[in-house]
Design a protein around this motif. Structure first.
Motif, short mmCIF file in Angstrom:
data_model
loop_
_atom_site.label_atom_id
_atom_site.label_comp_id
_atom_site.label_asym_id
_atom_site.label_seq_id
_atom_site.Cartn_x
_atom_site.Cartn_y
_atom_site.Cartn_z
N ALA A 139 0.23 -1.55 -0.08
CA ALA A 139 -0.72 -0.08 0.64
C ALA A 139 0.87 0.97 0.09
O ALA A 139 2.02 1.24 0.05
CB ALA A 139 -0.88 0.21 0.97
N VAL A 140 0.52 2.17 -0.32
CA VAL A 140 1.36 3.80 -0.80
C VAL A 140 0.05 4.62 -0.44
O VAL A 140 -1.04 4.76 -0.89
CB VAL A 140 1.80 4.04 -2.03
N ARG A 141 0.79 5.77 0.11
CA ARG A 141 0.46 6.86 0.41
C ARG A 141 0.77 8.57 -0.82
O ARG A 141 1.99 8.41 -0.57
CB ARG A 141 -0.43 7.44 1.95
N ASP A 142 -0.37 8.70 -1.12
CA ASP A 142 0.28 9.99 -1.59
C ASP A 142 0.00 11.13 -0.87
O ASP A 142 0.05 11.08 -0.14
CB ASP A 142 -0.96 9.83 -3.34
N GLN A 143 0.73 12.54 -1.90
CA GLN A 143 0.83 14.04 -1.08
C GLN A 143 -0.66 14.33 -0.95
O GLN A 143 -0.64 15.17 0.11
CB GLN A 143 0.71 14.40 -2.72
N ASP A 144 -1.39 13.57 -1.27
CA ASP A 144 -3.97 13.90 -0.66
C ASP A 144 -3.34 13.14 0.02
O ASP A 144 -4.99 13.24 0.54
CB ASP A 144 -4.25 14.27 -1.96
N GLY A 145 -3.13 12.00 0.76
CA GLY A 145 -3.21 11.50 1.75
C GLY A 145 -3.82 10.06 1.39
O GLY A 145 -4.61 9.35 2.41
N ARG A 146 -4.86 9.83 -0.27
CA ARG A 146 -5.37 8.95 -0.69
C ARG A 146 -4.39 7.66 -0.61
O ARG A 146 -2.76 8.41 -0.61
CB ARG A 146 -5.73 9.35 -2.13
N THR A 147 -5.45 6.59 -0.07
CA THR A 147 -4.43 5.33 0.05
C THR A 147 -4.85 4.30 -1.11
O THR A 147 -5.25 4.43 -1.35
CB THR A 147 -4.43 4.59 1.38
N TYR A 148 -3.72 3.59 -1.78
CA TYR A 148 -3.79 2.50 -2.74
C TYR A 148 -3.39 1.32 -2.16
O TYR A 148 -1.68 0.94 -2.32
CB TYR A 148 -2.95 2.83 -4.12
N ALA A 149 -3.87 0.14 -2.56
CA ALA A 149 -3.36 -1.12 -2.25
C ALA A 149 -3.31 -2.31 -3.36
O ALA A 149 -4.33 -1.93 -4.31
CB ALA A 149 -3.77 -1.79 -0.77
N ALA A 150 -2.61 -3.19 -2.68
CA ALA A 150 -1.96 -3.90 -4.52
C ALA A 150 -2.00 -5.45 -3.92
O ALA A 150 -1.11 -4.99 -2.94
CB ALA A 150 -1.58 -3.33 -5.56
N ALA A 151 -1.99 -6.32 -4.75
CA ALA A 151 -1.47 -7.71 -4.37
C ALA A 151 -0.02 -7.97 -5.24
O ALA A 151 -0.85 -7.39 -6.73
CB ALA A 151 -2.39 -8.72 -4.25
N SER A 152 0.63 -8.93 -5.08
CA SER A 152 1.94 -9.50 -6.64
C SER A 152 0.79 -10.04 -7.77
O SER A 152 -0.40 -10.66 -7.19
CB SER A 152 2.49 -9.83 -5.45
N VAL A 153 1.66 -9.91 -8.88
CA VAL A 153 0.40 -10.38 -10.01
C VAL A 153 1.60 -11.34 -10.80
O VAL A 153 2.10 -10.45 -11.00
CB VAL A 153 -0.60 -9.73 -10.63
N ALA A 154 1.27 -12.79 -10.67
CA ALA A 154 2.30 -12.97 -11.46
C ALA A 154 1.07 -14.02 -12.29
O ALA A 154 0.29 -15.19 -12.35
CB ALA A 154 2.63 -14.55 -10.64
N LEU A 155 1.01 -13.81 -13.76
CA LEU A 155 0.12 -14.36 -15.20
C LEU A 155 1.80 -15.19 -15.81
O LEU A 155 2.36 -14.35 -15.91
CB LEU A 155 -0.87 -12.92 -15.56
N PRO A 156 0.92 -15.40 -17.02
CA PRO A 156 1.85 -15.87 -17.73
C PRO A 156 2.37 -14.66 -18.42
O PRO A 156 3.38 -14.93 -19.09
CB PRO A 156 0.90 -16.74 -19.07
N SER A 157 1.76 -14.02 -18.83
CA SER A 157 1.99 -12.21 -19.64
C SER A 157 2.25 -10.59 -18.68
O SER A 157 3.09 -10.45 -19.35
CB SER A 157 1.13 -12.26 -20.97
#
Length: 133
Positions: free
Chosen positions: A50-68
């Motif tokens: 997860a990251v927090r930007d300059q405006d305090g908004r947060t973004y969360a993600a998980a790792s992705v492992a696809l063939p492409s």
């Protein structure tokens, strides 16, 4: 880019390379760890971030492992922030079983912030260390 070291579970919690930084996370940074844990657990991914930007908004993600497509959780969280218009990050967190912070995720954070702390936590939320450079 070489992998950035995280500290082992036996080492004291706190930032790497800065003895005077706090060993505990602020409430805002602790929230990033919670969001990263949730993203990881939701799909059983290897990593969550997860990251927090300059405006305090947060973004969360998980790792992705696809063939492409393979992308780390931290890269995806940074990409999500950038796609939403963020031009600076305040902080980042990654939850992983690895003993090091991946170089690609580290580089992605540094693209938007040369000085944002990157907190590395174990799957149970225990802070392993903080990468400051």
């Amino acid at each position: 880019m070489p992998e950035s070291p995280a500290v082992s579970a036996a080492a004291p919690a706190g930032p790497i390379g800065s003895a005077d930084a706090p060993a505990e996370l602020s409430a805002e940074d602790a929230k990033l760890v919670v969001l990263a844990r949730g993203a990881r657990a939701r799909i059983g991914a290897v990593e969550g971030a997860a990251v927090r930007d300059q405006d305090g908004r947060t973004y969360a993600a998980a790792s992705v492992a696809l063939p492409s497509l393979t992308i780390t959780a931290l890269q995806l969280a940074v990409a999500s922030a950038a796609a939403a218009g963020a031009n600076r990050l305040e902080a980042a967190a990654v939850v992983t079983e690895a003993s090091t912070l991946d170089g690609a995720g580290h580089a992605a954070v540094r693209d938007l912030a040369a000085d944002a702390p990157i907190h590395v936590a174990a799957p149970n939320g225990t802070l392993l260390g903080t990468v400051l450079a």
